[in-house]
Design an enzyme around this catalytic site. Structure first.
Site, mmCIF file in Angstrom:
data_model
loop_
_atom_site.group_PDB
_atom_site.id
_atom_site.type_symbol
_atom_site.label_atom_id
_atom_site.label_comp_id
_atom_site.label_asym_id
_atom_site.label_seq_id
_atom_site.Cartn_x
_atom_site.Cartn_y
_atom_site.Cartn_z
ATOM 1 N N HIS A 206 -11.712 -15.956 -27.493
ATOM 2 C CA HIS A 206 -10.897 -16.870 -28.200
ATOM 3 C C HIS A 206 -11.327 -18.500 -28.155
ATOM 4 O O HIS A 206 -11.976 -18.468 -26.971
ATOM 5 C CB HIS A 206 -9.710 -16.690 -27.374
ATOM 6 C CG HIS A 206 -8.218 -17.463 -27.946
ATOM 7 N ND1 HIS A 206 -8.149 -18.975 -27.845
ATOM 8 C CD2 HIS A 206 -7.198 -17.094 -28.781
ATOM 9 C CE1 HIS A 206 -7.015 -19.243 -28.373
ATOM 10 N NE2 HIS A 206 -6.541 -18.028 -29.156
ATOM 11 N N ASP B 111 -10.444 -14.514 -18.925
ATOM 12 C CA ASP B 111 -9.491 -14.789 -19.518
ATOM 13 C C ASP B 111 -8.391 -13.739 -19.818
ATOM 14 O O ASP B 111 -8.708 -12.854 -20.382
ATOM 15 C CB ASP B 111 -9.917 -15.126 -21.172
ATOM 16 C CG ASP B 111 -8.781 -15.655 -21.992
ATOM 17 O OD1 ASP B 111 -7.741 -15.344 -21.682
ATOM 18 O OD2 ASP B 111 -9.083 -15.974 -22.945
ATOM 19 N N GLN C 5 -4.485 -11.533 -22.837
ATOM 20 C CA GLN C 5 -4.005 -10.593 -23.459
ATOM 21 C C GLN C 5 -3.893 -9.284 -22.493
ATOM 22 O O GLN C 5 -3.742 -8.151 -23.059
ATOM 23 C CB GLN C 5 -4.878 -10.276 -24.635
ATOM 24 C CG GLN C 5 -5.070 -11.208 -25.891
ATOM 25 C CD GLN C 5 -3.690 -11.223 -26.500
ATOM 26 O OE1 GLN C 5 -3.030 -10.279 -26.544
ATOM 27 N NE2 GLN C 5 -3.704 -12.445 -27.190
ATOM 28 N N LYS D 89 2.890 -14.535 -23.289
ATOM 29 C CA LYS D 89 2.344 -13.399 -23.825
ATOM 30 C C LYS D 89 2.647 -12.081 -23.056
ATOM 31 O O LYS D 89 2.240 -11.056 -23.163
ATOM 32 C CB LYS D 89 0.825 -13.320 -23.911
ATOM 33 C CG LYS D 89 0.239 -14.540 -25.007
ATOM 34 C CD LYS D 89 -1.037 -14.473 -25.084
ATOM 35 C CE LYS D 89 -1.664 -15.592 -26.009
ATOM 36 N NZ LYS D 89 -1.413 -15.643 -27.402
ATOM 37 N N CYS E 209 -8.167 -17.477 -34.094
ATOM 38 C CA CYS E 209 -8.839 -18.470 -33.046
ATOM 39 C C CYS E 209 -9.970 -17.582 -32.413
ATOM 40 O O CYS E 209 -10.246 -17.766 -31.326
ATOM 41 C CB CYS E 209 -7.954 -18.893 -31.797
ATOM 42 S SG CYS E 209 -6.625 -19.984 -32.348
#
Ligand code: PMP
Length: 413
Positions: free
Chosen positions: A130, A207, A210, A233, A371
């Site tokens: 991202h 990261d 998700q 999220k 993104c």
């Protein structure tokens, strides 16, 4: 719309009843919310906890002697302790941020300020990242003469692990990698790659934006030096996130921002900084959000992770199967390990037109580059239509989506 709970041990109907927005109608049709990778919907208990804070417990945290301030402080620190336990970390390793983006910017700029990077050093990213896990590193690389290296992605949408292994060298100073791709759904072998980074003395950041809404993540097992996620999220509020960092690293890193809360003593001659984690939390935090972030995780973990995974994989398989049968539709990203995300392009049909047609049917999907412009370029496309599922979606919704998609494509051609 009825939920198809019979084939799944997850009580999807019950879960849906806890999320008021899922009963909404859009343009006279029941909402079919398939934009979960952008943000998840919120259970009543999360919204109630936010309301409770503002209606019954609102006060600024820390430094307050009065009861309300003590209560607010206690609730926020309880949330930090809960999140630390959940992630297998120490409370001082949990830093509240605005979200994943701020967490990554914090790490990149603090490490740079602390002279962690040497000129000529390399930062390893991947084509799946991202923009939030690309741009902060580019900014640091420009300032400090570092080189950005990029792990290639196969036609299936998986990381090329042989290339990755070859790219990690004693010049590598940071490996920053997404746990799960928001654009394609690919779940990366992060543990393995983090271990390779450690072998050469590089730091690693995962990261987890998700990951948190789909699976349990444990810092001891993961082995990464830093891990970031956004509460929104994972069924929590927007504007709240967490940065996990190893205490011995955070301790040596300079503050990200200056202001109240992050100091021990301020003099015009010299200011001394607070201990962890407060050194990295300048200013009044998002108190309600930080408290409720734990509430959202508790709600998610009330459901067995195996049941969630099984249900989400059923949704993914059904969606993949139905979409593959549509003429001229190409799924981008067919990794072996995938989160419930289906990204696709349709020959001769623009993704924005598709999204408009689906919205008329009450179906929310996302279109565009998500993104992840370098990834789109890798596949020679400008964007995709993306349906991303969560534990509260049903097989009926998947079928309705596939039917309406087929109809929209036929109309647009
Ligand atoms: N990384 C990934 C993989 C994401 O999906 C997102 C949000 N789309 C981000 C980072 C940024 O998260 P936020 O906007 O909440 O900071």
């Amino acid at each position: 719309m009825t939920s198809t709970t019979a084939i799944s041990p997850l009580h999807v109907g019950h879960i849906r009843s806890q999320i008021p927005i899922l009963s909404r109608e859009i343009k006279g049709k029941p909402l079919v919310y398939l934009d979960n990778a952008a943000t998840t919907q919120k259970p009543q208990c999360v919204v109630d906890a936010l309301c409770h804070y503002y209606l019954q417990a609102n006060a600024n945290v820390h430094r307050g002697i009065h009861t309300l301030s003590e209560e607010a402080t206690h609730a926020m620190e309880q949330s930090r302790h809960f999140l630390a336990d959940y992630l297998g970390a120490l409370p001082e390793e949990i830093i509240f941020t605005k979200g994943t983006t701020e967490a990554i910017n914090l790490v990149a700029s603090s490490l740079a300020k602390g002279k962690w990077f040497r000129p000529g050093g390399q930062i390893l990213l991947s084509y799946l990242e991202h923009h939030a896990n690309i741009v902060p590193w580019q900014m640091v690389a420009e300032q400090h003469g570092l080189e950005i290296k990029v792990i290639p992605v196969t036609d299936q949408g998986e990381l090329d692990l042989a290339a990755c292994r070859a790219l990690i060298s004693p010049n590598t100073q940071m490996v920053a990698l997404g746990h799960t791709s928001n654009a394609l759904g690919t779940v990366n072998p992060v543990r393995e790659i983090v271990a390779w980074a450690r072998e050469v003395g590089a730091l690693s950041l995962v990261d987890g934006a998700q990951a948190m809404g789909h699976t349990r993540v444990n810092m001891t097992q993961l082995g990464a030096d830093f891990f970031a996620f956004s509460a929104h999220k994972a069924f929590g509020p927007t504007g709240v996130g967490v940065l996990y960092g190893r205490a011995n690293l955070l301790d040596r890193m300079p503050p990200y921002q200056g202001g109240g809360e992050m100091i021990t003593e301020v003099r015009f001659e010299k200011t001394t900084y607070n201990t962890l984690p407060f050194k990295f939390e300048a200013g009044t935090p998002h108190i309600s959000g930080n408290i409720v972030a734990a509430e959202a995780v508790k709600w998610f973990t009330a459901h067995a992770p195996e049941a969630v995974a099984q249900h989400e994989q059923q949704l993914l398989q059904r969606a993949t199967h139905r979409l593959e049968a549509i003429d001229g539709l190409r799924i981008i990203g067919q990794a072996k390990h995938k989160a419930p995300v289906v990204s696709f392009v349709v020959e001769g049909v623009h993704h924005h037109d598709l999204a408009i047609m689906l919205d008329i049917e009450g179906i929310a999907v996302r279109t565009g580059h998500h993104c992840t412009q370098p990834l789109m370029e890798r596949f020679g496309i400008t964007g995709t239509t993306r349906a991303s599922f969560s534990l509260y979606n049903t097989l009926d919704e998947v079928d309705f989506f596939a039917d309406m998609l087929k109809r929209a494509i036929n109309k647009l051609r």
